[in-house]
Design an enzyme around this catalytic site. Structure first.
Site, short mmCIF file in Angstrom:
data_model
loop_
_atom_site.label_atom_id
_atom_site.label_comp_id
_atom_site.label_asym_id
_atom_site.label_seq_id
_atom_site.Cartn_x
_atom_site.Cartn_y
_atom_site.Cartn_z
N LYS A 55 1.01 -1.08 -0.05
CA LYS A 55 -0.11 0.00 0.19
C LYS A 55 0.81 1.32 -0.03
O LYS A 55 0.42 2.26 -0.65
CB LYS A 55 -0.86 -0.07 1.20
CG LYS A 55 -2.07 -1.31 1.02
CD LYS A 55 -2.79 -1.43 2.49
CE LYS A 55 -3.66 -2.50 1.98
NZ LYS A 55 -4.34 -2.97 3.20
N GLN A 99 -4.43 -1.47 9.44
CA GLN A 99 -4.17 -2.80 8.95
C GLN A 99 -4.96 -3.83 9.81
O GLN A 99 -4.64 -3.93 10.73
CB GLN A 99 -2.86 -3.11 8.69
CG GLN A 99 -2.46 -4.16 7.78
CD GLN A 99 -2.94 -4.24 6.44
OE1 GLN A 99 -3.02 -3.49 5.56
NE2 GLN A 99 -3.66 -5.48 6.14
N ASP A 122 -10.68 3.35 3.95
CA ASP A 122 -10.70 2.16 3.61
C ASP A 122 -12.17 1.58 3.92
O ASP A 122 -12.26 0.22 3.98
CB ASP A 122 -9.65 1.32 4.97
CG ASP A 122 -9.15 -0.06 4.38
OD1 ASP A 122 -9.11 -0.30 2.88
OD2 ASP A 122 -8.96 -0.92 5.24
#
Ligand code: NAP
Length: 287
Positions: A55, A99, A122
């Site tokens: 990422k 994450q 996200d």
């Protein structure tokens, strides 16, 4: 039976990156700033370390500044929430990624829910999910957004089709089911207590596998001509569908690797650019 279409996420993600690169350049030209994506990683799970690195590389390719925060394995839920709150309040941060998965002792949902929805690029916050489901302006869960973007790019009809989603996780199964519903598919969501799973899957025009078990969906479960979306990513680059045997029956499929994975990263990056554009009051170049 015709050769199936490969839904090539790698190539599409690359072309989306080029467009995002232009948008980042425009933000920089007008404001002198670049978008910033803060990524929190708790502990050092090797797969998570790899995803965070991928990422970060994608950010660098489009000109976003990645801001990595590494927290020790023994961090508590409160520690992580405090870190997220600091990022929420930092006007120079446009997107926040925690994450997944975090170590088991941490309440992941509480952490997700502490992310300011204006920075939830996200798409993991419960409030974000509710807004997305109700089709109110919201960022979308990255992997589901990547899947829908890929299907639309290849002009796969969704409206009126039977879609069967296997998996109901908060980051993948549930939001992709809601997004397919919002595209007017008739959606069935399956999970570990579903009875007669192969029969349910056989009804599907579109199968989305999000199970986390290598080659779980068997070739004889799928209908001739269906579209196979394999979101699974298991060690050894193996998906959740037995693609070796199932692709000869389908009309289109996402390869593993190179299908859903690159589209997930591309969606995260795209929503970070959108967030920065909103922050700076710049009209977005896409809808
Ligand atoms: P997860 O949280 O473990 O959820 C798995 C889901 O599968 C659960 O809803 C579970 O049902 C269901 N399931 C498990 N065994 C089943 C069975 N025998 N029959 C039917 N359903 C069953 O996993 P996830 O985070 O959603 O991830 C799913 C897969 O996608 C993994 O391979 C992961 O690596 C991959 N993934 C890929 C990306 C990407 O960018 N490509 C991103 C995220 C995840 P219950 O709810 O009943 O337990």
């Amino acid at each position: 039976m015709q050769t199936p279409v490969i839904l090539d996420g790698k190539t599409l993600a690359k072309s989306i990156e080029q467009e995002l690169h232009e948008r980042v350049r425009r933000i920089k030209d007008i404001t002198g700033s670049v978008p910033v994506l803060a990524t929190i990683i708790v502990g050092n799970d090797p797969a998570s370390v790899t995803y965070v690195r991928m990422k970060g590389n994608a950010c660098n390719r489009v000109g976003i500044r990645p801001h990595k925060i590494e927290m020790p394995e023994e961090s508590t839920t409160d520690d992580v929430i405090r870190q997220i709150q600091t990022l929420n309040e930092d006007p120079n941060v446009h997107g926040i990624l925690l994450q997944h998965p975090v170590p088991r002792h941490i309440d992941e949902m509480a952490c997700f829910n502490s992310i300011d929805i204006t920075k939830d690029v996200d798409g993991v916050n419960t409030h974000t999910f509710g807004r997305m489901t109700m089709q109110v302006d919201a960022y979308k869960s990255a992997t589901p957004l990547g899947i829908i973007t890929l299907l639309k790019h290849y002009k796969i009809p969704i409206e009126g089709r039977e879609a069967v989603v296997i998996g109901r996780s908060p980051i993948l199964g549930k939001p992709v089911a809601m997004m397919l519903l919002n595209e007017n598919a008739t959606v069935t969501i399956c999970h570990s207590r579903t009875k007669n799973l192969p029969e349910v899957v056989r009804r599907a025009d579109i199968v989305v596998a999000a199970v986390g078990k290598p080659e779980f969906v068997q070739a004889d479960w799928v209908k001739e001509g269906c579209v196979l979306v394999d979101a699974g990513y298991n060690p050894g680059n193996i998906g959740d569908i037995d693609l070796k045997n199932a692709t000869s029956k389908c009309s289109a499929y996402t390869p593993v690797p190179g299908g859903v994975g690159p589209m997930t990263i591309s969606s995260l990056i795209r929503q970070t650019v959108e967030s920065a554009e909103k922050r700076f009051g710049l009209a977005t170049a896409e809808k």
